[in-house]
Scaffold this active site. Sequence first.
Site, mmCIF file in Angstrom:
data_model
loop_
_atom_site.group_PDB
_atom_site.id
_atom_site.type_symbol
_atom_site.label_atom_id
_atom_site.label_comp_id
_atom_site.label_asym_id
_atom_site.label_seq_id
_atom_site.Cartn_x
_atom_site.Cartn_y
_atom_site.Cartn_z
ATOM 1 N N GLY A 9 38.711 30.675 41.851
ATOM 2 C CA GLY A 9 40.006 31.334 41.451
ATOM 3 C C GLY A 9 40.424 32.126 42.948
ATOM 4 O O GLY A 9 40.801 33.072 42.929
ATOM 5 N N SER A 11 42.820 31.222 45.315
ATOM 6 C CA SER A 11 44.196 31.056 45.907
ATOM 7 C C SER A 11 44.766 32.065 46.273
ATOM 8 O O SER A 11 46.102 32.139 46.891
ATOM 9 C CB SER A 11 44.911 30.025 44.964
ATOM 10 O OG SER A 11 45.179 30.453 43.726
ATOM 11 N N SER A 12 44.326 33.365 45.740
ATOM 12 C CA SER A 12 45.116 34.469 45.783
ATOM 13 C C SER A 12 44.238 35.871 45.394
ATOM 14 O O SER A 12 43.000 35.546 44.828
ATOM 15 C CB SER A 12 46.537 34.499 45.150
ATOM 16 O OG SER A 12 46.456 34.451 43.805
ATOM 17 N N GLY A 13 44.613 37.082 45.784
ATOM 18 C CA GLY A 13 44.046 38.110 45.224
ATOM 19 C C GLY A 13 42.631 38.364 45.497
ATOM 20 O O GLY A 13 42.405 38.194 46.525
ATOM 21 N N ASP A 53 39.511 22.893 38.578
ATOM 22 C CA ASP A 53 39.988 23.502 37.328
ATOM 23 C C ASP A 53 38.737 23.762 36.346
ATOM 24 O O ASP A 53 38.259 22.621 35.939
ATOM 25 C CB ASP A 53 40.867 22.433 36.764
ATOM 26 C CG ASP A 53 41.688 22.826 35.351
ATOM 27 O OD1 ASP A 53 41.002 23.962 34.831
ATOM 28 O OD2 ASP A 53 42.476 22.402 34.837
ATOM 29 N N SER A 131 34.361 40.547 35.740
ATOM 30 C CA SER A 131 34.846 40.976 34.635
ATOM 31 C C SER A 131 36.013 41.883 34.772
ATOM 32 O O SER A 131 37.123 41.454 35.411
ATOM 33 C CB SER A 131 33.813 41.638 33.824
ATOM 34 O OG SER A 131 34.093 41.974 32.591
ATOM 35 N N TYR A 145 42.718 38.745 25.732
ATOM 36 C CA TYR A 145 42.164 38.829 27.092
ATOM 37 C C TYR A 145 40.996 39.731 27.090
ATOM 38 O O TYR A 145 39.800 39.482 27.650
ATOM 39 C CB TYR A 145 43.192 39.586 27.965
ATOM 40 C CG TYR A 145 42.630 39.987 29.211
ATOM 41 C CD1 TYR A 145 42.184 39.138 30.088
ATOM 42 C CD2 TYR A 145 42.550 41.345 29.469
ATOM 43 C CE1 TYR A 145 41.735 39.334 31.560
ATOM 44 C CE2 TYR A 145 41.941 41.835 30.540
ATOM 45 C CZ TYR A 145 41.679 40.969 31.595
ATOM 46 O OH TYR A 145 41.096 41.194 32.752
ATOM 47 N N ALA A 147 38.816 40.589 24.634
ATOM 48 C CA ALA A 147 37.894 39.827 23.792
ATOM 49 C C ALA A 147 37.010 38.717 24.875
ATOM 50 O O ALA A 147 35.798 38.671 24.796
ATOM 51 C CB ALA A 147 38.341 39.139 22.753
ATOM 52 N N SER A 148 37.938 37.960 25.686
ATOM 53 C CA SER A 148 37.278 37.262 26.440
ATOM 54 C C SER A 148 36.308 38.017 27.468
ATOM 55 O O SER A 148 35.405 37.489 28.128
ATOM 56 C CB SER A 148 38.189 36.240 27.341
ATOM 57 O OG SER A 148 38.943 37.057 28.226
ATOM 58 N N LYS A 149 36.895 39.002 28.089
ATOM 59 C CA LYS A 149 35.926 39.946 29.465
ATOM 60 C C LYS A 149 34.876 40.493 28.415
ATOM 61 O O LYS A 149 33.766 40.605 28.821
ATOM 62 C CB LYS A 149 36.926 40.713 29.832
ATOM 63 C CG LYS A 149 38.038 40.224 30.737
ATOM 64 C CD LYS A 149 37.280 39.367 31.855
ATOM 65 C CE LYS A 149 38.344 38.822 32.710
ATOM 66 N NZ LYS A 149 37.717 38.027 33.777
ATOM 67 N N THR A 180 47.555 42.583 42.294
ATOM 68 C CA THR A 180 47.881 41.338 42.548
ATOM 69 C C THR A 180 48.792 40.568 41.621
ATOM 70 O O THR A 180 49.587 41.354 40.923
ATOM 71 C CB THR A 180 46.335 40.437 42.201
ATOM 72 O OG1 THR A 180 46.333 40.670 40.685
ATOM 73 C CG2 THR A 180 45.241 41.044 42.756
#
Length: 297
Positions: A9, A11-13, A53, A131, A145, A147-149, A180
């Site tokens: 991840g 590409s930015s931020g 990806d 996280s 969102y 829940a995934s974290k 971001t």
Amino acid sequence: MQRVALVTGASSGIGAAAARRLKDAGFVVYAAARRVDRMSSLKETGIEVLSLDVTDEASVSAAVKTIAERSGRLDVLVNNAGYGSYGAIECTPLDEARNQFEVNLFGLARLTQLLLPLMREQGGGTIINVSSMGGKLVSPLGGWYHASKYAVEALSDALRMETAPFGIRVVIVEPGSIRTQWGTIAADHVRSSARSTPYEGMADQVAMNLAASSEPTARTASDPDVVGRAIARIAQTRRPRTRYRVGLGATPMVFLRWLLPDRAFDSLVRRAFGVHRMTAPPRPGSAQDTPTREDHP
């Protein structure tokens, strides 16, 4: 021997900031993202860029093979790839919910699975899973969102115990609000997902708060380099802590979540997002819709 790091991840931020900081610290850095063209500025500094990806098995395998062939080792893995799918749980298609987990959890897990043998063979390494303070508390319309974290937190805790005998450290970074594109993307998504639903008004309020965190002048959000610096420090620490809360709001909000009863914290968050005054519209045919005597001419 020069240490090697992979940042997803990137590409930015946060990812881009972490890649730069690790390069400055002397690492050979592989910066990975779906859009290689967005990492040209990183490439100009000598950072290796990879197309990745995390939801595609062939893409993940190819990235792992490239690192193994070019460097033969990996000292630091920064699992940063992810996004925020905001929307009411009732209205979010389960395919979108599954995709949220594919990116934020299963993509992280699969890349980790494929790189663990390399770390084990070299006798150690550090895995840094990005996280969020959203892995400890929730906000309205962010159920999938969060829940995934929460799942990333649990997976990381188990992984830490499993890999400790091999000298592999697992660290969780929990950023607060960061300036971001994440906030703008999440805001656009929550608006579109709630259009013409009972949650549309709530979505507008939540979207305003999410988008505000992406503004360059946002006082309640930190620059992504704050997290980048923290990740570089962790990568160079022999015995890092298991968790690092970084950026504005992270530590006080997690503390309040621990301190307050559920309903009190719910009220605090609803007020912060401007949805505390909202009530459900009356149901057709309910008493609220029945005309009173005073309603008649």
